[in-house]
Scaffold this motif. Structure first.
Motif, PDB file in Angstrom:
ATOM      1  N   GLU A 191      51.941 -15.413 -41.997  1.00 12.66           N
ATOM      2  CA  GLU A 191      50.944 -15.125 -43.031  1.00 12.66           C
ATOM      3  C   GLU A 191      49.580 -15.698 -42.653  1.00 12.66           C
ATOM      4  O   GLU A 191      48.546 -15.050 -42.857  1.00 12.66           O
ATOM      5  CB  GLU A 191      51.411 -15.710 -44.363  1.00 12.66           C
ATOM      6  CG  GLU A 191      50.465 -15.417 -45.518  1.00 12.66           C
ATOM      7  CD  GLU A 191      50.981 -15.993 -46.825  1.00 12.66           C
ATOM      8  OE1 GLU A 191      50.269 -15.890 -47.836  1.00 12.66           O
ATOM      9  OE2 GLU A 191      52.096 -16.553 -46.815  1.00 12.66           O
ATOM     10  N   SER A 194      48.072 -13.532 -40.022  1.00  9.35           N
ATOM     11  CA  SER A 194      47.554 -12.305 -40.629  1.00  9.35           C
ATOM     12  C   SER A 194      46.235 -12.559 -41.336  1.00  9.35           C
ATOM     13  O   SER A 194      45.299 -11.763 -41.246  1.00  9.35           O
ATOM     14  CB  SER A 194      48.587 -11.734 -41.603  1.00  9.35           C
ATOM     15  OG  SER A 194      48.091 -10.578 -42.235  1.00  9.35           O
ATOM     16  N   ARG A 195      46.159 -13.701 -42.038  1.00  6.31           N
ATOM     17  CA  ARG A 195      44.903 -14.021 -42.722  1.00  6.31           C
ATOM     18  C   ARG A 195      43.770 -14.230 -41.723  1.00  6.31           C
ATOM     19  O   ARG A 195      42.654 -13.735 -41.910  1.00  6.31           O
ATOM     20  CB  ARG A 195      45.083 -15.283 -43.561  1.00  6.31           C
ATOM     21  CG  ARG A 195      43.858 -15.637 -44.398  1.00  6.31           C
ATOM     22  CD  ARG A 195      43.994 -17.028 -44.980  1.00  6.31           C
ATOM     23  NE  ARG A 195      43.920 -18.033 -43.947  1.00  6.31           N
ATOM     24  CZ  ARG A 195      42.779 -18.481 -43.428  1.00  6.31           C
ATOM     25  NH1 ARG A 195      41.625 -17.987 -43.843  1.00  6.31           N
ATOM     26  NH2 ARG A 195      42.783 -19.403 -42.492  1.00  6.31           N
ATOM     27  N   ARG A 198      42.600 -10.938 -40.378  1.00  7.26           N
ATOM     28  CA  ARG A 198      41.716 -10.227 -41.307  1.00  7.26           C
ATOM     29  C   ARG A 198      40.324 -10.834 -41.305  1.00  7.26           C
ATOM     30  O   ARG A 198      39.311 -10.127 -41.289  1.00  7.26           O
ATOM     31  CB  ARG A 198      42.310 -10.264 -42.709  1.00  7.26           C
ATOM     32  CG  ARG A 198      43.552  -9.412 -42.898  1.00  7.26           C
ATOM     33  CD  ARG A 198      43.841  -9.198 -44.370  1.00  7.26           C
ATOM     34  NE  ARG A 198      44.035 -10.457 -45.067  1.00  7.26           N
ATOM     35  CZ  ARG A 198      45.217 -11.030 -45.255  1.00  7.26           C
ATOM     36  NH1 ARG A 198      46.305 -10.463 -44.780  1.00  7.26           N
ATOM     37  NH2 ARG A 198      45.324 -12.161 -45.923  1.00  7.26           N
ATOM     38  N   GLU A 402      44.847  -5.178 -48.419  1.00  5.52           N
ATOM     39  CA  GLU A 402      45.693  -6.374 -48.409  1.00  5.52           C
ATOM     40  C   GLU A 402      45.054  -7.507 -49.207  1.00  5.52           C
ATOM     41  O   GLU A 402      45.735  -8.221 -49.942  1.00  5.52           O
ATOM     42  CB  GLU A 402      45.942  -6.802 -46.964  1.00  5.52           C
ATOM     43  CG  GLU A 402      46.792  -5.806 -46.175  1.00  5.52           C
ATOM     44  CD  GLU A 402      47.000  -6.259 -44.748  1.00  5.52           C
ATOM     45  OE1 GLU A 402      46.417  -7.301 -44.379  1.00  5.52           O
ATOM     46  OE2 GLU A 402      47.724  -5.587 -44.004  1.00  5.52           O
TER      47      GLU A 402
END
Length: 431
Positions: A191, A194-195, A198, A402
């Motif tokens: 996670e 992924s953050r 982004r 997202e």
């Protein structure tokens, strides 16, 4: 001495047959001398001591306990049979019942409840049969003592089995907890990656797009307007520094060296939207910012460039405090939407940014009157002669979805009524 014992215990624990053989030898060495005074075991003494056949049965019965971990119930049955045989042949007391007690405890500790109860019944039945063969069945004191000792050893074996099962369950629970913790750690790492992905996409896509537009403008006016080109190059330098600072703060969380902790700067939020709008105006995209509050009144409705250069009131002062996650998500949404407008809206396009703080929600609306990303995608595909350029468009919009979904928001992305493109998001705000 202590170190020697500490090393001997694990060695014996890994070789249980040696421990059982030593126990069997000790039982045999104690049983043969005690056979001369069998009254200790509930019967009269053997006159003259046990014969060779009796000694052989005693030694064999005791040595059978060396196999107690492999076939405990069978060994118990054979030891009990040897005890009954000795009583029937010699009509004296048998010294084998201590070995019987050891086997009763072993069966109770290593087998289930049903088989351990059967072992207890076999031991008590064999003891009664031996007493009947010797003719002292009426001595209830001795029989009661042996029965109490037999039940006590059985209870000790059951306690050991329950304790072993409890410790095994604790070990399994610890292993499951460790596996669950590792899975949670992997999920948290995924996670976080992924953050970070982004964040990096939003930072790089926005600043590189702005720098590309400014570089193209500087190249066009380099010969005719050197001052304008110099201003564009200065803007490129400032944009690059800003991008490097943001990326340093984002990637800094990946550092694991405690001696050089990551530098954590404040994350951007809606307070920085006016500066973002000003930057887009400098890059050539005419952008207006409007901030509205719950009373419905518009606090500011002018071009951000005019507001800043003329020294007017800063629209950012109208922004109320927001949760940190929603604050960052709203800023990134505006950043990505304006970056897409600058890339795809076309020359002469106009963009509008509206931020409205209503009761219990925050609405962010970014729209433009350009040609939209679909037309830009088709044009890029024709210019490149392939699908790769067209397929690379739109990854930022996936990141926006997202972000909005992460905070329970509602998002709409699509063509705008009257032409152009719009991105509208509504974030719920909890007290």
């Amino acid at each position: 001495m202590r170190n020697t014992l500490g090393g001997l215990r694990p060695w014996l624990h890994d070789r249980p047959l040696i421990t059982d053989a030593l126990l069997a030898v000790l039982l045999a060495a104690a049983a043969v001398p005690l056979a001369r005074d069998a009254a200790l075991f509930g019967g009269p003494a053997w006159p003259g001591g046990p014969g060779p056949a009796g000694v052989g049965l005693i030694v064999a019965g005791c040595l059978l306990t060396a196999l107690r971990r492999h076939r405990p119930f069978l060994v118990l049955f054979l030891v009990t049979l040897a005890e009954v045989t000795l009583s029937a042949l010699s009509m004296g007391g048998s010294p084998l019942w201590p070995a019987t007690l050891v086997m009763v405890s072993t069966v109770a500790a290593r087998r289930g409840l049903a088989l351990s109860l059967c072992a207890l019944a076999v031991s008590l039945t064999g003891r009664l049969a031996s007493a009947a063969a010797r003719g002292d069945l009426g001595d209830w004191t001795a029989q009661l003592l042996v029965a109490v000792l037999t039940v006590a050893f059985w209870l000790v074996g059951r306690s050991l089995r329950l304790r072993r099962a409890y410790l095994s369950e604790l070990r399994e629970r610890t292993e499951r907890t460790a596996r669950a913790r590792e899975a949670d750690t992997r999920a948290a790492r995924a996670e976080e990656r992924s953050r970070i992905a982004r964040e990096l996409h939003d930072v790089v896509a926005h600043h590189v797009s702005v720098m590309t537009v400014q570089a193209a403008a500087a190249r066009r006016v380099l010969a005719s307007n050197p001052d304008g080109a110099r201003e564009a190059l200065s803007a490129i330098e400032e944009t690059g520094r800003t991008a490097m600072a943001e990326m340093r703060n984002i990637v800094g969380v990946l550092r694991t060296d405690p001696a050089s902790p990551a530098e954590r700067g404040p994350q951007p939020g809606v307070q920085e939207i006016p500066a973002l709008v000003e930057q887009m105006c400098e890059a050539g995209l005419r952008t207006e910012l409007r901030v509205e509050r719950a009373d419905g009144g518009a606090r500011e409705a002018r071009e951000a460039r005019e507001a800043v250069t003329a020294g007017g009131p800063n629209p950012g002062g109208a922004f109320p405090p927001l949760p940190a996650g929603v604050d960052l998500a709203a800023y990134r949404l505006v950043q990505e939407a304006l970056t897409n407008s600058m890339r795809h809206a076309g020359a002469g396009a106009h963009a509008w940014v509206t931020v409205r703080h209503g009761p219990g929600e925050l609405t962010v609306h970014v729209e433009d009157d350009g040609q939209g990303p679909r037309a830009a995608r088709a044009e890029a595909g024709r210019a490149s002669g392939g699908r790769a350029a067209a397929e690379r468009i739109g990854h930022g919009l996936v990141g926006i979805r997202e972000r909005v979904a992460l905070y329970g928001g509602v998002l709409r992305i699509g063509p705008r009524t009257g032409g152009g493109f719009e991105v509208r998001a509504r974030f719920p705000i909890k007290d």
